[in-house]
Design a protein around this motif. Structure first.
Motif, short mmCIF file in Angstrom:
data_model
loop_
_atom_site.label_atom_id
_atom_site.label_comp_id
_atom_site.label_asym_id
_atom_site.label_seq_id
_atom_site.Cartn_x
_atom_site.Cartn_y
_atom_site.Cartn_z
N SER A 151 0.00 15.29 -3.11
CA SER A 151 0.79 14.60 -2.09
C SER A 151 1.50 13.42 -2.73
N ALA A 152 2.82 13.37 -2.52
CA ALA A 152 3.61 12.25 -3.02
C ALA A 152 3.72 11.14 -1.99
N GLY A 153 2.90 11.21 -0.93
CA GLY A 153 2.91 10.18 0.10
C GLY A 153 3.11 10.78 1.48
N ARG A 154 3.44 9.93 2.42
CA ARG A 154 3.63 10.33 3.81
C ARG A 154 4.95 9.77 4.33
N PHE A 209 4.08 10.36 9.54
CA PHE A 209 2.78 10.75 9.02
C PHE A 209 2.76 12.18 8.47
N GLU A 210 3.92 12.74 8.16
CA GLU A 210 3.97 14.06 7.53
C GLU A 210 3.69 13.92 6.04
N ARG A 211 2.82 14.77 5.53
CA ARG A 211 2.53 14.75 4.10
C ARG A 211 3.73 15.29 3.32
N ARG A 212 4.01 14.66 2.18
CA ARG A 212 5.09 15.10 1.31
C ARG A 212 4.47 15.76 0.08
N TYR A 213 4.55 17.08 0.03
CA TYR A 213 3.89 17.87 -1.01
C TYR A 213 4.72 17.86 -2.29
N ASP A 214 4.02 17.82 -3.42
CA ASP A 214 4.74 17.80 -4.69
C ASP A 214 3.87 18.39 -5.79
N ALA A 215 4.51 18.70 -6.92
CA ALA A 215 3.80 19.23 -8.07
C ALA A 215 2.90 18.16 -8.67
N LEU A 225 0.84 -1.20 0.00
CA LEU A 225 0.00 0.00 0.00
C LEU A 225 0.87 1.25 0.00
N ASP A 226 1.95 1.23 0.76
CA ASP A 226 2.87 2.37 0.73
C ASP A 226 3.39 2.60 -0.69
N ARG A 227 3.71 1.52 -1.37
CA ARG A 227 4.22 1.63 -2.74
C ARG A 227 3.14 2.17 -3.67
N ALA A 228 1.91 1.70 -3.50
CA ALA A 228 0.80 2.16 -4.34
C ALA A 228 0.55 3.65 -4.16
N ARG A 229 0.84 4.16 -2.97
CA ARG A 229 0.62 5.58 -2.66
C ARG A 229 1.84 6.44 -2.99
N ASP A 230 3.04 5.91 -2.78
CA ASP A 230 4.26 6.73 -2.78
C ASP A 230 5.11 6.63 -4.04
N GLN A 231 4.92 5.57 -4.83
CA GLN A 231 5.81 5.36 -5.97
C GLN A 231 5.02 5.38 -7.27
N ALA A 232 5.64 5.96 -8.29
CA ALA A 232 5.02 6.00 -9.61
C ALA A 232 5.07 4.63 -10.27
N PRO A 233 4.02 4.31 -11.05
CA PRO A 233 2.78 5.08 -11.23
C PRO A 233 1.82 4.80 -10.08
N ARG A 234 1.40 5.84 -9.40
CA ARG A 234 0.59 5.67 -8.18
C ARG A 234 -0.78 5.10 -8.51
N ARG A 235 -1.20 4.16 -7.66
CA ARG A 235 -2.55 3.59 -7.78
C ARG A 235 -3.55 4.35 -6.92
N VAL A 236 -3.06 5.07 -5.91
CA VAL A 236 -3.90 5.91 -5.06
C VAL A 236 -3.17 7.22 -4.81
N VAL A 237 -3.96 8.28 -4.64
CA VAL A 237 -3.43 9.59 -4.26
C VAL A 237 -4.28 10.10 -3.09
N GLU A 238 -3.75 11.08 -2.40
CA GLU A 238 -4.44 11.60 -1.22
C GLU A 238 -5.20 12.88 -1.56
N TYR A 239 -6.41 12.98 -1.00
CA TYR A 239 -7.16 14.24 -1.07
C TYR A 239 -8.29 14.18 -0.04
N TRP A 240 -8.97 15.32 0.11
CA TRP A 240 -10.13 15.41 1.00
C TRP A 240 -11.35 14.86 0.26
N ALA A 241 -11.54 13.57 0.33
CA ALA A 241 -12.65 12.92 -0.38
C ALA A 241 -13.83 12.72 0.56
N HIS A 242 -13.69 11.84 1.54
CA HIS A 242 -14.67 11.74 2.64
C HIS A 242 -14.13 12.65 3.74
N GLU A 243 -13.10 12.21 4.41
CA GLU A 243 -12.18 13.09 5.13
C GLU A 243 -10.86 12.97 4.36
#
Length: 364
Positions: A152-155, A159-165, A42-60
């Motif tokens: 977000s490129a992951g955490r 648990f700090e968010r890593r911001y990216d373009a 799951l960390d890889r799916a979130r943090d490494q390209a090509p990402r399968r999940v990204v973070e945003y305010w969806a539900h929370e």
């Protein structure tokens, strides 16, 4: 990874939360549905390209498929929904916001503290002005993240968010709609697609259930449901004991019997809508993390226990990593449940969880 992708495709959203008394909440929905799995996937799916999940305010704060992110453009444009400090930073410090955006574009992915340090070096300011005050930099980052201008490129492990373009966060297939707002779906179409994602995840639910999934307003959710009914995507359903109209996704599976055994995260999407949980299972579930300890009924980090077709109990759990133990702080059974077979099933699930968490034993 295919198994994780199947869960992502099924539920559509996985809520995240910083509480780590057991494990980070985003890992639990996958354990509930798959059993013991490697969380590094799951960390890889979130943090490494090509990402399968990204973070945003969806539900929370949530993990969602990259293709879902542009559908939330209505939220990105709604500055009034932001927290007060996040709203003010754009209005009162537009130059700071612009500097933060440029720094993320140049040097991301970075945490907020890394960006503050970089700005102090790259664009020095007098402390008599506002300086590179961490709270203001953080507010600027959160404004840009909410507004869909950065991702977000992951955490980090902390648990700090890593911001990216955006162009570095999104995989090629989803990049165009992410980077160019003009390519995103129209608002009404976006609402319909979000409600359909919610309906696929629910199987059956009321408008309230479906709109809460992505925190959509009542009026656009109702319009989306009516349109999806007209298209034949949603089917009107009558459910014994339900007062509100219900809707069934046309592709929903309707098995004669469900065989399941799972401990559910307090943030699992299955139990987001309390009315639905009560209507289907007669199970009154309330998140008590933010309730003062003397007023808690069932405990701090309480996981409902699903067995077969029923929610039959709840367990307040803590991972005591120093002692290598999964601790049962409190166990509460639903009326008429908790017999020998129920306890044996729960013990088996707790043992499976302890092993998955790298703990040696389960203790009360």
């Amino acid at each position: 990874m295919r198994d994780l992708q199947r869960v992502i495709d099924t539920v559509g959203i996985v809520q995240i939360d910083s509480v780590n008394v057991l494990t980070r909440s985003q890992y639990l929905p996958f354990f509930s549905r798959l059993g013991a799995y490697d969380v590094r996937l799951l960390d890889r799916a979130r943090d490494q390209a090509p990402r399968r999940v990204v973070e945003y305010w969806a539900h929370e704060a949530s993990l969602i498929p990259p293709a879902t992110w542009p559908l939330l453009n209505f939220r990105m444009r709604n500055n009034h929904a932001m927290w007060g400090g996040v709203q003010r930073v754009e209005r009162e410090h537009p130059d700071l916001v612009a500097a933060v955006l440029a720094e993320v574009a140049r040097k991301g992915p970075m945490t907020s503290r890394q960006i503050e340090a970089a700005l102090a070096h790259d664009v020095p300011r007098s402390r008599e002005d506002w300086g590179w005050n961490w709270s203001l930099v953080k507010a600027a980052l959160e404004f840009l993240f909410w507004a869909g201008q950065i991702g977000s490129a992951g955490r980090t492990p902390q648990f700090e968010r890593r911001y990216d373009a955006l162009h570095r966060v999104f995989p090629p297939a989803a990049r165009a709609a992410a980077v160019d707002p003009a390519l995103r779906a129209g608002e009404e179409t976006a609402y319909e697609r979000l409600v359909e994602i919610a309906a696929r995840a629910h199987g059956v639910g009321t408008v309230q259930c479906l709109r809460d999934y992505f925190r959509i307003g009542p009026a656009p959710a109702q319009r989306a449901v009516e349109s999806l009914v007209a298209q034949g995507v949603l089917l009107e359903a009558a459910i014994d004991g339900w007062r509100r109209p219900a809707y069934l996704h046309r592709d929903a599976r309707r098995p004669r019997r469900v065989e399941a055994r799972a401990l559910l995260s307090p943030f699992d999407s299955l139990i987001w809508t309390r009315d639905r949980v009560a209507a289907i299972w007669g199970f009154d579930y309330r998140l008590e993390i933010y309730v003062p300890a003397p007023k808690r009924v069932h405990g701090y980090y309480v996981l409902p226990f699903l067995l077969g077709e029923d929610l039959i109990g709840r367990v307040d759990l803590k991972a005591d990593r120093g002692a290598g133990a999964l601790r049962i702080q409190r166990l509460t059974w639903e009326p008429g449940r908790g017999g020998t077979q129920d306890r044996a099933e729960l013990d088996a699930e707790l043992a499976l969880m302890a092993g998955w968490l790298g703990l040696d034993r389960v203790t009360a």
